[in-house]
Every structure is written in C-alpha cells, then in structure tokens.
Design a protein around this motif. Structure first.
Motif, mmCIF file in Angstrom:
data_model
loop_
_atom_site.group_PDB
_atom_site.id
_atom_site.type_symbol
_atom_site.label_atom_id
_atom_site.label_comp_id
_atom_site.label_asym_id
_atom_site.label_seq_id
_atom_site.Cartn_x
_atom_site.Cartn_y
_atom_site.Cartn_z
ATOM 1 N N LEU A 15 0.826 -1.210 0.000
ATOM 2 C CA LEU A 15 0.000 0.000 0.000
ATOM 3 C C LEU A 15 0.860 1.260 0.000
ATOM 4 O O LEU A 15 0.559 2.229 -0.698
ATOM 5 N N CYS A 16 1.935 1.243 0.765
ATOM 6 C CA CYS A 16 2.834 2.413 0.763
ATOM 7 C C CYS A 16 3.378 2.671 -0.637
ATOM 8 O O CYS A 16 3.382 3.806 -1.121
ATOM 9 N N ARG A 17 3.821 1.605 -1.287
ATOM 10 C CA ARG A 17 4.404 1.786 -2.639
ATOM 11 C C ARG A 17 3.368 2.297 -3.620
ATOM 12 O O ARG A 17 3.661 3.124 -4.484
ATOM 13 N N GLN A 18 2.149 1.780 -3.504
ATOM 14 C CA GLN A 18 1.063 2.162 -4.397
ATOM 15 C C GLN A 18 0.805 3.668 -4.372
ATOM 16 O O GLN A 18 0.541 4.275 -5.394
ATOM 17 N N TYR A 19 0.915 4.257 -3.202
ATOM 18 C CA TYR A 19 0.515 5.662 -3.046
ATOM 19 C C TYR A 19 1.696 6.607 -2.832
ATOM 20 O O TYR A 19 1.505 7.748 -2.436
ATOM 21 N N THR A 20 2.920 6.150 -3.093
ATOM 22 C CA THR A 20 4.085 7.013 -2.869
ATOM 23 C C THR A 20 4.913 7.104 -4.145
ATOM 24 O O THR A 20 5.236 6.057 -4.723
ATOM 25 N N PRO A 71 6.790 7.609 2.269
ATOM 26 C CA PRO A 71 5.329 7.734 2.262
ATOM 27 C C PRO A 71 4.876 8.846 3.215
ATOM 28 O O PRO A 71 5.531 9.097 4.227
ATOM 29 N N SER A 72 3.786 9.513 2.845
ATOM 30 C CA SER A 72 3.248 10.584 3.701
ATOM 31 C C SER A 72 2.635 9.981 4.963
ATOM 32 O O SER A 72 2.374 8.781 5.018
ATOM 33 N N THR A 115 -0.575 8.206 4.233
ATOM 34 C CA THR A 115 -0.342 6.889 3.619
ATOM 35 C C THR A 115 0.079 5.868 4.664
ATOM 36 O O THR A 115 -0.413 4.734 4.686
ATOM 37 N N VAL A 155 -2.960 4.825 6.782
ATOM 38 C CA VAL A 155 -3.913 3.963 6.079
ATOM 39 C C VAL A 155 -3.282 2.590 5.794
ATOM 40 O O VAL A 155 -3.900 1.543 6.024
ATOM 41 N N ALA A 156 -2.028 2.601 5.312
ATOM 42 C CA ALA A 156 -1.358 1.325 5.004
ATOM 43 C C ALA A 156 -1.184 0.506 6.280
ATOM 44 O O ALA A 156 -1.409 -0.716 6.279
#
Ligand SMILES: C[N+](C)(C)CCCC[C@H](N)C(=O)O
Length: 264
Positions: free
Chosen positions: A164-169, A175-176, A179, A182-183
């Motif tokens: 999830l971190c990779r998906q949104y960073t 990661p923010s 992120t 949520v992750a």
C-alpha cells in the motif's frame, strides 16, 4: 546489528496498544482490566517483531532501513522477513498472551468483603500460579497455535503495509503520514482477518487446563470446535479484531516510521 528498529518497535507497539486495549477487552467482557501489564509486554514483543523483521531484511537484501526506500526489497524477501519476525515474536508473546487471556476471562464480579479472593490476583500472581499448578511448560500453553497464527500472518502484515505504501508514494520518496496511517491500518486488518481462525483455537487452548483438560491438542480443539459450533467458529471475533487492528496498527506504523526518520 542495528538496534534502532528494536527501540522504535518498542515505543510504537506501546502507543498502538493503548488505543487497542478497550477493543481487546470488549470481546472478553471486562473493559480496561489490566492495562499496565499488556503495555510492558507488547513493548518487548513489538520490539522483537520489528527488530527481527528489519534485521532479517538486512541479511537477505544487504540494505539498511534508510536504504530501502531507494532500493525496495522484493515481496518475497518482505514476506520471509515478516514470517521470521512473526515466528520469533510469537515465542516471546506466548507467556504474556496466556496471562492476558487468563486474566481477561476472569470475569467474576468484584470480590465482596469476606468472599474468597479471585483465582489470579494480577499478572505476577497469575504467572506464579500457572508455574506452580501447570509446570513451567504450562506458561507456554497454546504457544504452537500462536506460532502458527503469527508466522504467515506477520508476513501478510508487512506485504500489505509495503504494498500500500508503494502504491501511493512516488518512487524513491518516503510515504506521507496519511499513507502510513492507512497502510498500517489495512495491514493490521488483513493480518488479523487471516489470523482469526487460529486466534480462536489459540485462546481455547490457553483456557484449557485451567480446570479439567478438554482438548488433547490443537487438532482436537479444531475438530471439536467445528463439530459443536460449525465453521463459523473460525470467524469468532473477526469484526472486533479488525476494528481494533486499524487504529492499533495505524499508530504503530506511524510512530515506528517517524521515530526512525527522526533518528536519521
Ligand atoms: C499477526 N497478527 C495479526 C496476529 C498480529 C500482528 C501484530 C500487530 C500488532 N501488534 C497487533 O496487536 O495488532
């Protein structure tokens, strides 16, 4: 061996736990019972979890925590490191978890003056009584079920978190906080959903032996639980486990990541 991860795991586990404790006790009736003991124990256990995870990744990929954003490890390595962390933390967790389960299941109303004292008067008394009545191995009752519960599911925990971190960073960046929250939260949910069937069995094994032994072993416990209650027994508590898992693990990962960034 880098130790920051152990220390960050220690602190972040304790923070996550404060949030999760009410949820943890709801499923066993007895809100806020015995908070200090789980704090002390989860700190140790979480430090083993994150410390072993990170150091296994270091062995497998030759990258430190700081280098891993630029050179992300493969999911296979993440899973293997997670399983290693899960296996070792389960062993450290076993006696603490047993004491927690025994104390939380002690739901008799508060003793009246003159009535007999509760069987376990607190964590230390509980540990000593188990040692005396069930032998040193008694302290590890349910440990196999716990190890089976945690080895693969901690692998799932870190895969979900990293995925999830990779998906949104954007690549190469950290990661923010949103992120990470949520992750971390979803990593907690995913791993707890997967862990719930063996969590049920584990708790039953831990309570067994208190009076008359009911189960011959883990398999027997599984079979007789399913016979008596149907397959749904494996999902007992899955909702409360997930509701607890989100805040606990969101805070655990957020504080873990920030402590490590802060220390450089
Ligand atoms: C593997 N399993 C899902 C059981 C736990 C993962 C550990 C996460 C955290 N200490 C917590 O208590 O939620």
């Amino acid at each position: 061996m880098p130790v920051e991860e152990f220390v960050a795991g220690w602190i972040s586990g304790a923070l996550g736990l404060v949030l999760g404790h009410p949820f943890d006790t709801v499923k066993l009736l007895g809100f806020f019972k015995g908070m200090s003991f789980p704090i002390a124990s989860i700190a140790v256990v979480n430090s083993v979890l994150f410390g072993v995870y990170s150091n296994t990744l270091l062995v497998l990929t030759a990258t430190s925590h700081q280098e891993r954003r630029a050179q992300p490890p493969s999911y296979t390595h993440i899973f293997l490191a997670g399983c290693t962390g899960g296996f070792l933390q389960a062993y450290c967790l076993a006696p603490f978890d047993l004491i927690k389960v025994r104390l939380q299941n002690q739901t008799e109303p508060r003793a009246q003056p003159g009535s007999p004292p509760p069987r376990y008067q607190g964590p230390v008394h509980c540990a000593a009584s188990i040692f005396r009545e069930e032998g040193p191995r008694g302290l590890f009752r349910g440990a196999w079920a716990l190890t089976l519960r945690d080895t693969p599911t901690v692998g799932i925990y870190f895969i979900t978190y990293e995925g999830l971190c990779r998906q949104y960073t954007p690549e190469g960046q950290n990661p923010s906080s949103a992120t990470v929250l949520v992750a971390g939260g979803f990593a907690g949910i995913a791993s707890w959903v997967a862990a719930t069937p063996l969590d049920v069995i584990k708790s039953r094994m831990q309570m067994d032996g208190l009076r008359r032994r009911v189960y011959q072993g883990m398999l027997d416990c599984m079979v007789s639980s399913v016979r008596q209650e149907g397959l749904g027994v494996f999902f007992r508590g899955v909702t409360i486990n997930s509701a607890r898992a989100f805040p606990v693990n969101a805070v655990t990962f957020l504080s873990y990541e920030y402590l490590l960034r802060w220390w450089g």
